[in-house]
Design an enzyme around this catalytic site. Structure first.
Site, PDB file in Angstrom:
ATOM      1  CD  GLU A 136      -2.322  -1.300   2.542  1.00  0.00           C
ATOM      2  OE1 GLU A 136      -3.944  -1.636   2.528  1.00  0.00           O
ATOM      3  OE2 GLU A 136      -1.905  -1.077   3.799  1.00  0.00           O
ATOM      4  CD  GLU A 141      -2.671  -6.520   4.208  1.00  0.00           C
ATOM      5  OE1 GLU A 141      -1.868  -5.774   3.965  1.00  0.00           O
ATOM      6  OE2 GLU A 141      -2.553  -7.225   2.930  1.00  0.00           O
TER       7      GLU A 141
END
Length: 248
Positions: free
Chosen positions: A102, A122
């Site tokens: 990110e 994740e």
């Protein structure tokens, strides 16, 4: 800082540059400082060491948040990078996983070492990314490739990241930071108001309808055209010399 280029280094190599809350706050402050330092025209973001750009937030720190709502409203370093007025380049030197991916996606331009790898792990821990993973990954790599990464949690190498348009260029690890700074120096040599305006325009182009995007672009062009730097660019062209821009 080197000339007009600032390098921000995530510096926790023993933990693969996993980001702690104090590191996040420091990164937010550093980006803010760069934005308010007139001599800085480009920011390069990279990781310390040879193994990792960043593996995102330190998972062991996440249980320190008192409630999920506190976690939701935490200081987010990716938000700060995306909000930067200054153009940003990610020099991805190793693992770019989770929040590290990110972070790279939050930069305007991404370069990678050929040893780098990218992933959104994740889901293997029971959640999904929240720092712009789906929004920016789907724009860069396309919906199917984004779904592949987000839903499997598996990694891709630098060659596939280039194929999927996650990065613009792949180079040898020994060349990565020099190449990022070369590119940064090129951007820094351009009119800084125009470069910052181009960044705003590129971001807006993703969210505005086509007719509004074209209208907005024309307005931004007019603003740039009225600057002293634009007048200097026209003079330099007429006089057949390199322009000297002053952010005015």
């Amino acid at each position: 800082m080197d000339g007009h280029v600032a390098t921000l280094t995530l510096n926790r190599p023993a933990k693969l540059n996993a980001v702690t809350p104090p590191m996040s706050a420091a990164l937010v402050d550093a980006v803010h400082w760069c934005d308010h330092t007139p001599d800085i025209r480009v920011i390069v973001v990279t990781g310390a060491g040879e193994r990792s750009f960043s593996v995102g937030s330190d998972i062991r720190e996440l249980d320190r948040y008192a409630t999920p709502w506190d976690f939701r409203n935490r200081t987010d370093y990716c938000d700060a990078i995306r909000a930067a007025r200054t153009p940003t380049i990610a020099a991805v030197n190793g693992y770019a996983l989770g929040g590290g991916l990110e972070t790279a996606l939050s930069c305007d331009i991404r370069l990678a070492a050929d040893t780098a790898s990218f992933g959104a792990p994740e889901i293997t821990l029971g959640w999904i990314g929240g720092g712009g993973m789906t929004a920016f990954l789907s724009r860069a790599a396309g919906p199917s490739n984004a779904a592949w990464l987000v839903m499997t949690g598996e990694r891709i190498d630098a060659a596939r990241a280039l194929e999927w348009h996650l990065v613009s260029e792949v180079v040898a690890p020994s060349r990565l930071l020099d190449r990022a700074r070369e590119l940064a120096a090129t951007i820094a040599s351009r009119a800084p108001i125009a470069a910052e305006t181009a960044k705003i325009n590129l971001r807006a182009a993703h969210s505005l309808p086509e007719d509004k995007a074209l209208e907005y672009e024309r307005d931004l062009q007019t603003i740039c055209f009225a600057t002293e730097d634009a007048a200097e660019g026209r003079r330099a062209f007429a006089e057949k010399r390199p322009p000297v821009f002053h952010r005015r």
